[in-house]
Design a protein around this motif. Structure first.
Motif, short mmCIF file in Angstrom:
data_model
loop_
_atom_site.label_atom_id
_atom_site.label_comp_id
_atom_site.label_asym_id
_atom_site.label_seq_id
_atom_site.Cartn_x
_atom_site.Cartn_y
_atom_site.Cartn_z
N LEU B 79 0.96 -1.35 -0.21
CA LEU B 79 0.03 -0.10 0.07
C LEU B 79 1.05 1.44 0.13
CD1 LEU B 79 -2.76 1.58 0.50
CD2 LEU B 79 -2.25 1.36 2.82
N VAL B 80 1.61 1.22 0.94
CA VAL B 80 2.71 2.52 1.05
C VAL B 80 3.56 2.74 -0.18
CG1 VAL B 80 2.32 2.91 3.65
CG2 VAL B 80 4.04 1.44 2.77
N ALA B 81 3.93 1.56 -0.51
CA ALA B 81 5.10 1.61 -1.71
C ALA B 81 4.19 2.20 -2.94
CB ALA B 81 5.73 0.00 -1.86
N ALA B 82 3.22 1.47 -3.28
CA ALA B 82 2.47 1.68 -4.38
C ALA B 82 1.99 2.98 -4.30
CB ALA B 82 1.34 0.53 -4.60
N ALA B 83 1.51 3.57 -3.38
CA ALA B 83 1.26 4.99 -3.28
C ALA B 83 2.32 5.99 -3.58
CB ALA B 83 0.62 5.25 -1.90
N ALA B 84 3.40 5.58 -3.05
CA ALA B 84 4.79 6.45 -3.25
C ALA B 84 5.01 6.26 -4.60
CB ALA B 84 5.74 6.10 -2.29
N GLN B 85 4.97 5.20 -5.31
CA GLN B 85 5.43 4.99 -6.55
C GLN B 85 4.53 5.49 -7.46
OE1 GLN B 85 8.23 2.84 -7.65
NE2 GLN B 85 7.84 3.31 -9.60
N SER B 86 3.11 5.71 -7.50
CA SER B 86 2.12 6.28 -8.18
C SER B 86 2.14 7.53 -8.42
CB SER B 86 0.70 5.73 -7.85
OG SER B 86 0.44 6.31 -6.35
N MET B 87 2.65 8.34 -7.45
CA MET B 87 2.56 9.73 -7.53
C MET B 87 3.95 10.46 -7.22
SD MET B 87 1.25 10.78 -3.43
CE MET B 87 2.20 10.26 -2.15
N PHE B 88 4.97 9.77 -7.74
CA PHE B 88 6.37 10.28 -7.57
C PHE B 88 6.66 11.24 -8.93
CE2 PHE B 88 7.65 7.06 -10.83
CZ PHE B 88 9.16 7.60 -10.96
N THR B 89 5.80 11.14 -10.01
CA THR B 89 6.07 12.13 -10.91
C THR B 89 5.18 13.33 -10.64
OG1 THR B 89 3.90 10.76 -12.00
CG2 THR B 89 6.07 10.42 -12.61
N VAL B 90 4.09 13.31 -9.75
CA VAL B 90 3.17 14.57 -9.46
C VAL B 90 4.14 15.25 -8.13
CG1 VAL B 90 1.17 14.31 -10.40
CG2 VAL B 90 1.57 12.81 -8.45
N GLN B 91 4.63 14.35 -7.03
CA GLN B 91 4.96 15.07 -5.97
C GLN B 91 6.59 14.86 -5.87
OE1 GLN B 91 3.87 13.04 -2.30
NE2 GLN B 91 2.66 14.92 -1.95
N PRO B 92 7.31 16.01 -6.20
CA PRO B 92 8.66 15.90 -6.29
C PRO B 92 9.27 15.29 -4.79
CG PRO B 92 7.94 18.20 -6.65
CD PRO B 92 6.90 17.50 -6.30
N GLN B 93 10.34 14.47 -5.00
CA GLN B 93 10.92 13.71 -3.67
C GLN B 93 12.08 14.43 -3.30
OE1 GLN B 93 9.28 10.87 -2.75
NE2 GLN B 93 7.77 11.37 -4.35
N GLY B 94 12.60 15.51 -3.97
CA GLY B 94 13.94 16.36 -3.60
C GLY B 94 14.94 15.45 -3.14
N GLY B 95 15.20 14.21 -4.07
CA GLY B 95 16.15 13.51 -3.93
C GLY B 95 15.96 12.31 -2.88
N LYS B 96 15.04 12.25 -2.29
CA LYS B 96 14.85 11.15 -1.29
C LYS B 96 14.16 9.90 -1.94
CE LYS B 96 13.50 14.39 2.26
NZ LYS B 96 12.10 15.26 2.40
N PRO B 97 14.60 8.92 -1.59
CA PRO B 97 14.17 7.66 -2.29
C PRO B 97 12.54 7.68 -2.43
CG PRO B 97 14.78 7.10 0.00
CD PRO B 97 15.12 8.51 -0.25
N VAL B 98 12.11 7.05 -3.58
CA VAL B 98 10.84 6.82 -3.50
C VAL B 98 10.04 6.14 -2.71
CG1 VAL B 98 8.84 6.36 -5.35
CG2 VAL B 98 10.92 7.47 -6.16
N ILE B 99 10.74 5.15 -2.63
CA ILE B 99 9.98 4.09 -1.53
C ILE B 99 11.12 4.05 -0.42
CG2 ILE B 99 9.37 1.52 -1.02
CD1 ILE B 99 8.71 1.39 -4.10
N PRO B 100 10.95 4.84 0.75
CA PRO B 100 11.88 5.10 2.02
C PRO B 100 11.44 3.69 2.86
CG PRO B 100 10.09 6.65 2.15
CD PRO B 100 9.96 5.71 0.87
N LEU B 101 12.43 2.96 2.94
CA LEU B 101 12.30 1.65 3.94
C LEU B 101 11.91 1.94 5.21
CD1 LEU B 101 14.55 -0.85 2.35
CD2 LEU B 101 12.05 -0.81 2.24
N PRO B 102 12.91 2.93 5.99
CA PRO B 102 12.56 3.23 7.40
C PRO B 102 11.27 3.70 7.73
CG PRO B 102 14.73 3.90 6.59
CD PRO B 102 14.05 3.79 5.41
N THR B 103 10.73 4.53 6.98
CA THR B 103 9.44 5.22 7.25
C THR B 103 8.05 4.25 6.98
OG1 THR B 103 9.35 6.15 5.07
CG2 THR B 103 10.18 7.44 6.90
N ASP B 104 8.35 3.59 5.98
CA ASP B 104 7.47 2.62 5.28
C ASP B 104 7.17 1.47 6.32
OD1 ASP B 104 6.89 4.25 3.17
OD2 ASP B 104 7.50 2.74 1.63
#
Lengths: 466, 177
Positions: B79-104
């Motif tokens: 859920l969290v990985a797919a949500a991040a993956q689905s919107m990484f083009t619309v929400q800039p990540q600022g150099g951070k990983p798209v799927i950040p393991l510690p927070t997920d």
């Protein structure tokens, strides 16, 4: 009957009668407390409606620092929810018999504390109609909630904790609900019949029940720890001085356990008096809870001191300033009040005579809870009043609306709790029966051993004479 | 072939030891003459030692727990990985990983517990045969109070033999269905 050692003398049928009787005829105090709580809740509803119509400005939330009493209350109630389920699960896994007469109301306390806590982020939002934004689904632009935010972690943790605690409470109640079903009349009969799921006390049911209960207990211990750690992350993940501390999660967990234990003592004395549970909620058990509370108080104090020490030796000017302001700034009464109530007062529990004093413990538990409520306030407000940005330096004290809603939350919690105790058995009948059964077994075994010993002594004496 | 009708005797005892003894006697009788089809014990409290006399009746609920926890972990992480993956083009990540393991992992942890608890509950309901719409005809309220019940399932021809055994061990009451 003032000690658990005398529990073996209680007949099983009497346990049913006493506990089921509590559902019918409480003391008059029950109705008085319930009426006062209902009035408080009504006042709170009126205050919330007023705030809803006039905006958060009436709660003094138009100042530069926006996290105030509502957030303090949220942490307080989440903390209060900690001890019930967590202690029940830990004591279940460690097979501590003395939990049996008191775990049911402690678990109920957890559930109602969470329900009370859950109100505060909603009230704090102001725009309550946007609450659904925390739900995990994308908006019309395809953007999901930010799962990297501790606020989202909070929502998932609290939902998990509330659901699991409710299930843990419910599963543990099923055998007692069957007892209620077998003895109920009127509107209670269909309620208990539905909720007892057709429990008949078969050996297969008992074994499946015990296994499930233990497995759920195994889940609830780490879950409870995670919930308050995550609440601590709301603060620790920010860069606000005095919040950005690595020891915050364990400090929060210890504080939660501490206030929860104090709440258990308050409710213990209250229930014992209102529902006449003197035979089950014994002084012996109260003393054990008091010892546990004292031990947790010392852990909390240690973590509090270590937090001060790490700030003091960090040599960070902002952190220093906040710490100094806490003790000599405008919020000094809150901080010193907290230290008096939660650091100094609990030392009374070091004395056995005090631990065995029912009303003394009741009063002390209220003092500790006051201290822990002040602790939550001094975490939130003084740090924001001495933030990095000078323009945010504003000393804000809670106004009438905030205080009314706060008082209503206490009324709401107590009202729900009392209604629960009036509808469902607040002492676990089957677990107390188990306690009685095992006490009888142990005492019978000891008697046989004593007789055998006497017999051996006599034989030896006779042989000696011969 | 039509299944032959079975009889049930339900005896109440005032003591667990008596009930345990009668189950042992019935087992011995069954070894000699094959009279008993099934035995069940009813009690107001749990008796862990019941497995010694009734055999291993422990249900594998922990498998449900394990399955639930694994499923919960996978679902929550997806859920969290797919949500991040689905919107990484619309929400800039600022150099951070798209799927950040510690927070997920935080949400994954909560999902593990949530599903684990629910599926454990499901296992409990399946293995304890609940929810049950009706109680058995012979069920006595005394079982939830202070007496121990022994239910014996047998062919109608063997009812008298079993009844005799139940009575000889001090049954307070016997019900037949």
């Amino acid at each position: 009957m003032d000690s658990t050692t005398n529990m073996k003398d209680i007949e099983w049928a009497r346990i049913n009668k006493d506990v089921l009787g509590s559902l019918e005829t409480p003391r008059i105090t029950f109705w008085i407390v319930l009426a006062v709580c209902s009035v408080l809740v009504l006042c709170g509803v009126a205050a919330e409606v007023y705030q809803y119509n006039h905006g958060l400005g009436v709660a003094l939330m138009d100042r530069p620092h926006f996290w105030q009493l509502y957030i303090s209350n949220f942490i307080f109630w989440i903390g209060m929810s900690h001890s019930g389920t967590l202690l029940s699960a830990v004591l279940l896994l460690t097979k501590a018999d003395w939990r049996k007469p008191i775990y049911r109301f402690a678990e109920a306390m957890t559930l109602f504390s969470i329900l009370t806590a859950a109100f505060f982020p909603v009230i704090h939002l102001g725009r309550v109609w946007n609450l659904y934004w925390v739900l995990p689904y994308p908006d019309e632009r395809g953007i999901w909630p930010n799962f990297r935010s501790p606020l989202l972690w909070d929502a998932s943790a609290i939902f998990t904790y509330a659901t699991s605690s409710a299930l843990f409470l419910y599963i543990g109640m099923i055998p007692d609900l069957a007892i209620c079903r077998d003895n109920a009349r009127g509107w209670r009969k269909p309620l208990y019949t539905l909720m007892s799921l057709g429990w008949m006390g078969r050996a297969r049911e008992w074994i499946a029940f015990r296994k499930t209960y233990v497995l759920m207990g195994c889940f609830l211990v780490p879950l409870a720890v995670s919930v308050h750690s995550i609440v601590a992350s709301d603060f620790a993940m920010s860069i606000v001085p005095d919040w950005h501390i690595t020891s915050f999660p364990p400090y929060f967990v210890a504080g939660a356990l501490y206030s929860g234990c104090a709440a258990i003592i308050t409710l213990f004395v209250m229930l014992r008096y209102i529902f006449k549970f003197e035979a089950y909620m014994t002084i012996d058990i109260l003393e054990k809870v008091a010892k546990l509370t004292f031990a947790i108080a010392m852990v909390w104090n240690y973590l509090n001191l270590s937090e001060y020490a790490s700030i003091w030796y960090s040599n960070d000017m902002y952190e220093h300033e906040v710490l100094i302001q806490k003790f000599i700034g405008p919020y000094w009464p809150v901080v010193w009040g907290m230290l008096l109530c939660s650091t100094v007062a609990p030392f009374a529990m070091a004395f056995k005579k005090f631990r065995q004093n029912l009303w003394g413990m009741f009063f002390l538990s209220l003092v500790i809870q006051l201290g822990m409520w002040l602790e939550r306030f001094q975490i939130v407000s003084p740090s924001l009043a001495s933030n990095h940005e000078p323009w945010t330096w504003a000393v804000v004290w809670p106004g009438l609306i905030q205080l009314t809603i706060t008082a209503a939350s206490f009324g709401w919690f107590t009202m729900l709790f009392l209604i629960f105790c009036k509808v469902f058995p607040s002492v676990s009948m089957y677990e107390v029966k188990e306690l009685v059964f095992h006490h009888r077994r142990v005492s019978a075994r000891n008697e046989i051993e004593d007789l055998n010993k006497e017999k051996d002594d006599m034989i030896r004496a006779q042989e000696g004479l011969a | 072939m039509r299944r032959r009708k079975m009889s049930v005797l339900f005896a109440l005892y005032d003591d667990f030891d008596k009930a345990r003894d009668v189950v042992a006697d019935l087992k011995i009788l069954d070894m000699k003459e094959l009279v008993v089809e099934d035995i069940e014990l009813y009690s107001p409290i749990e008796h862990p030692e019941v497995e010694e006399i009734l055999g291993d009746i422990s249900p594998p609920i922990q498998r449900f727990t394990f399955f639930g926890a694994i499923t919960g972990a996978i679902c929550a992480f997806l859920l969290v990985a797919a949500a991040a993956q689905s919107m990484f083009t619309v929400q800039p990540q600022g150099g951070k990983p798209v799927i950040p393991l510690p927070t997920d992992l935080v949400v994954t942890y909560e999902g593990t517990i949530l599903f684990g608890v629910w599926i454990t509950l499901l296992g409990f309901l399946i293995y304890s045969g609940m929810p049950r719409r009706r109680l058995k005809k012979f069920y006595s309220h005394k079982v939830s109070e202070d007496q121990i019940g022994v239910e014996v399932l047998m062919k109608p021809d063997n009812v008298e033999k079993v009844r005799e055994t139940l009575l000889s061990s001090g049954a307070l009451e016997i019900r037949e269905v």
